[in-house]
Design a protein around this motif. Structure first.
Motif, PDB file in Angstrom:
ATOM      1  N   LEU A  31       0.825  -1.204   0.000  1.00  0.00           N
ATOM      2  CA  LEU A  31       0.000   0.000   0.000  1.00  0.00           C
ATOM      3  C   LEU A  31       0.862   1.259   0.000  1.00  0.00           C
ATOM      4  O   LEU A  31       0.539   2.248  -0.667  1.00  0.00           O
ATOM      5  CB  LEU A  31      -0.938   0.001   1.212  1.00  0.00           C
ATOM      6  N   ARG A  34       2.306   1.893  -3.434  1.00  0.00           N
ATOM      7  CA  ARG A  34       1.300   2.447  -4.340  1.00  0.00           C
ATOM      8  C   ARG A  34       1.155   3.956  -4.135  1.00  0.00           C
ATOM      9  O   ARG A  34       1.003   4.706  -5.090  1.00  0.00           O
ATOM     10  CB  ARG A  34      -0.034   1.753  -4.107  1.00  0.00           C
ATOM     11  N   ASP A  35       1.219   4.397  -2.868  1.00  0.00           N
ATOM     12  CA  ASP A  35       1.015   5.810  -2.548  1.00  0.00           C
ATOM     13  C   ASP A  35       2.322   6.601  -2.445  1.00  0.00           C
ATOM     14  O   ASP A  35       2.302   7.781  -2.122  1.00  0.00           O
ATOM     15  CB  ASP A  35       0.250   5.944  -1.233  1.00  0.00           C
ATOM     16  N   HIS A  36       3.460   5.958  -2.686  1.00  0.00           N
ATOM     17  CA  HIS A  36       4.789   6.594  -2.630  1.00  0.00           C
ATOM     18  C   HIS A  36       5.051   7.234  -1.267  1.00  0.00           C
ATOM     19  O   HIS A  36       5.433   8.394  -1.179  1.00  0.00           O
ATOM     20  CB  HIS A  36       4.947   7.633  -3.745  1.00  0.00           C
ATOM     21  N   GLN A  37       4.841   6.467  -0.190  1.00  0.00           N
ATOM     22  CA  GLN A  37       5.073   6.956   1.164  1.00  0.00           C
ATOM     23  C   GLN A  37       6.314   6.266   1.734  1.00  0.00           C
ATOM     24  O   GLN A  37       6.256   5.116   2.162  1.00  0.00           O
ATOM     25  CB  GLN A  37       3.864   6.674   2.058  1.00  0.00           C
TER      26      GLN A  37
END
Length: 66
Positions: A31, A34-37
């Motif tokens: 996850l 996917r969110d580039h965190q």
């Protein structure tokens, strides 16, 4: 119940717990990717590593001589 049976049961439960921790870490990492965190990616990677270590420790647990 013998000691060996109890140790085998503990090994099974710890292995399952480590597997769940590893899978949860993979979900967190996926996850986050996917969110580039960045911090969440790092957290997920460490959870995967920790789950692997828990599983390895559980497998070595039966080598304890009582």
């Amino acid at each position: 119940m013998t000691i060996q049976t109890i140790l085998s049961l503990i090994k099974t439960f710890v292995t399952v717990g480590g597997g769940l921790w590893l899978v949860w870490g993979a979900i967190v990492m996926g996850l986050a990717l996917r969110d580039h965190q960045g911090p969440q990616i790092q957290s997920g990677i460490w959870q995967v590593v920790g789950g692997g270590l828990i599983i390895a420790a559980a497998q070595l647990f039966l080598n304890i001589q009582v």
